[in-house]
Write an enzyme that holds these catalytic residues in place. Structure first.
Site, PDB file in Angstrom:
ATOM      1  N   LYS A   1       5.574  -5.283  -2.537  1.00 57.84           N
ATOM      2  CA  LYS A   1       4.771  -4.513  -3.483  1.00 57.84           C
ATOM      3  C   LYS A   1       3.284  -4.772  -3.272  1.00 57.84           C
ATOM      4  O   LYS A   1       2.456  -3.857  -3.335  1.00 57.84           O
ATOM      5  CB  LYS A   1       5.182  -4.863  -4.909  1.00 57.84           C
ATOM      6  CG  LYS A   1       4.370  -4.165  -5.991  1.00 57.84           C
ATOM      7  CD  LYS A   1       4.615  -2.677  -6.034  1.00 57.84           C
ATOM      8  CE  LYS A   1       5.935  -2.360  -6.690  1.00 57.84           C
ATOM      9  NZ  LYS A   1       6.106  -0.909  -6.940  1.00 57.84           N
TER      10      LYS A   1
ATOM     11  N   LYS B   1       2.378   5.489  -2.819  1.00 59.27           N
ATOM     12  CA  LYS B   1       1.346   4.461  -2.700  1.00 59.27           C
ATOM     13  C   LYS B   1       0.962   4.183  -1.252  1.00 59.27           C
ATOM     14  O   LYS B   1      -0.199   3.966  -0.934  1.00 59.27           O
ATOM     15  CB  LYS B   1       1.849   3.143  -3.312  1.00 59.27           C
ATOM     16  CG  LYS B   1       1.863   3.055  -4.818  1.00 59.27           C
ATOM     17  CD  LYS B   1       2.119   1.619  -5.251  1.00 59.27           C
ATOM     18  CE  LYS B   1       2.194   1.495  -6.762  1.00 59.27           C
ATOM     19  NZ  LYS B   1       3.491   1.921  -7.288  1.00 59.27           N
TER      20      LYS B   1
END
Length: 511
Positions: A353, A466
């Site tokens: 992440k 993202k």
């Protein structure tokens, strides 16, 4: 049925063949350098012919992680819209909607009317598209809870709405999924009561059969598969294992430990001619997966849904750098209490992440060589903490420290409360709708003997992701409005309209 008809010799509507055929001149600029460090900009024009099928298919969506917060919320929202449900909250009566979806709830400026007023139309009216209400949903999960129980566990929707949805969701049960403990946090083991046994080759064959059976049972024309399960650790890139399509398929047969669940689902989808989208930040698309997708000419897209904090970051940093202001430090802190937060509390999953959230400003920084020397970047720190009590309502705190005029400093602090799954679910809808549309588009240039499909890697999906996956050699664009403009202008090109321009020359030169 096409809602926008373009009056132009560059577009032809073939109602017999169910096609829109548009001719489009794409203008670009080639830049070269002279010895004295001057730039030479040479305009270049390439003519494209686009062929878009107007036949809307019956579409199926298979979610990996169907019983998670995103999967249960997305299913519930589509069912609520399909059945026109309303529900009571302390704020009053609420109606089902698709707010947060670019395609369903955003508009595009079509042009100006006779009164010189701008005319806006919904995105979905530009081209024939699948309506979310018509999507057939299924999926896999390592938990055997039915979708009604999963929705209750997620603590996302209002009690009155959950009660009204219960009859539609209580009989929806996920298919057994793949569980390799080494790839997700150990704290997920208690959920893993619905898993496939056997080898990775058996898992691959089972997933492929699941896709075929789902398509056949529901009489579907197409199926899109989306990974919305837990974040995995990064897979090691190993020569002879996952560096080519052939090696990857052999590694699966050999039950190699470095083949991740998400990679296995991607391979199964590609082999079944079903587009695959990765909604988590791990490196699902190892080189072998990309090569396999290119060989089979199947669309893929990723990585990691862009829903809250990162979306704001991609707007704010673009604004600062474009304004000639130099961000020198970006500090992002998150805490959340859903299962995603629990999984990310493990270091190897957090690392995945952290990488996807940290690279979001790179292209914006690289575009300004006045502010940043070669190789220079802002300090960028990302912290994620698990706080069970906040459930799906993620708190995001950001501080942007920038250098301004004459050595001054400017600090912007933002507190953002993101209801995670309610932001991510409409993004999944957009990813699926645009991906399906792209399977109906072909293009041709003067140099090409016949029409061809777009590249297997759908960089057009970057607005929703993202860490956008792009074809080898293509630039990565993270600036949010550039990403949106790419979608809007491609849609316009497919119906023969020029790119959107904010020059407003017709008004500046108006007498």
């Amino acid at each position: 049925m096409v809602s926008v008809k373009v009056n132009s010799p560059d577009v032809h509507y073939d109602d017999v063949e169910h096609l829109i055929i548009s001719r489009y001149s794409y203008e670009s600029t080639h830049v070269s350098y002279e010895e004295d460090n001057n730039y030479i900009a040479t305009p270049k024009s390439t003519e494209y012919i686009f062929k878009t099928s107007t036949t809307i298919p019956k579409l199926g969506l298979l979610l990996v992680g169907w019983g998670g917060n995103n999967g249960s919320t997305l299913t519930a929202s589509i069912l609520a819209n399909r059945h026109f449900l309303t529900w009571e909250t302390r704020y009053g009566t609420h109606h089902s909607n698709y707010y947060g979806s670019l395609i369903m709830s955003s508009t595009v400026k079509l042009g100006f009317n006779a009164q010189q007023s701008a005319v806006y139309v919904p995105f979905y009216q530009l081209l024939p598209m699948v309506h979310p209400n018509d999507i057939v949903i299924g999926g896999w999960d390592i938990s055997r809870l039915n979708l009604a129980a999963s929705l209750d566990r997620s603590c996302v929707l209002e009690p009155d709405l959950k009660q009204k949805l219960n009859p539609y969701m209580k009989d929806l049960i996920p298919m057994p999924s793949v569980y390799y403990p080494d790839f997700i946090a150990s704290n997920q083991q208690s959920r893993a009561d619905n898993v496939l046994s056997g080898t990775k080759q058996y898992h691959l064959e089972t997933i492929r059969k699941n896709i075929r059976d789902f398509k056949s049972k529901n009489q579907l024309d197409k199926v899109v598969v989306v990974w919305t399960a837990n974040t995995e650790r990064f897979s090691s890139l190993l020569p002879g294992i996952n560096d080519s399509a052939e090696n990857l398929l052999s590694a699966i047969k050999e039950n190699h430990e470095e083949v991740s669940p998400s990679t296995l689902f991607a391979v199964a989808s590609i082999l079944e001619n079903s587009p695959f989208i990765n909604g988590s930040p791990q490196n699902t698309f190892v080189p072998g997966v990309v090569e396999l997708a290119e060989q089979h000419r199947v669309h893929i897209g990723g990585d990691d849904f862009k829903s809250g904090q990162t979306k704001i970051k991609s707007v704010l940093v673009d604004f600062l750098v474009s304004a000639g202001i130099k961000p020198v430090a970006i500090t992002s802190y998150n805490h959340l209490g859903n299962n995603d937060g629990l999984n990310l509390s493990a270091p190897s999953q957090f690392k995945s992440k952290e990488i996807s959230k940290s690279t979001v400003v790179d292209d914006m920084v690289a575009c300004n060589n006045i502010l940043y020397k070669e190789g220079e970047k802002p300090d960028h720190v990302v912290v994620i903490k698990y706080v069970p009590s906040v459930k799906d309502s993620k708190r995001a705190l950001d501080e942007y420290e920038s250098e301004i005029f004459m050595g001054g400093r400017n600090t912007i602090s933002i507190h953002n409360t993101c209801e995670d799954s309610l932001l991510a679910s409409p993004i999944i809808i957009d990813l699926v709708l645009i991906t399906e549309l792209m399977t109906r588009v072909q293009y041709k240039t003067a140099e090409m003997p016949e029409f061809d499909a777009f590249h297997s890697i759908l960089s057009i999906l970057s607005y929703m992701l993202k860490a956008p996956l792009v074809p080898a050699g293509a630039p990565v664009v993270n600036a949010l409005f550039r990403q949106r403009n790419a979608i809007e202008n491609l849609f316009r090109a497919l119906i023969g309209l020029r790119p959107q321009s904010d020059m407003l020359l017709e008004h500046m030169a108006f007498h």
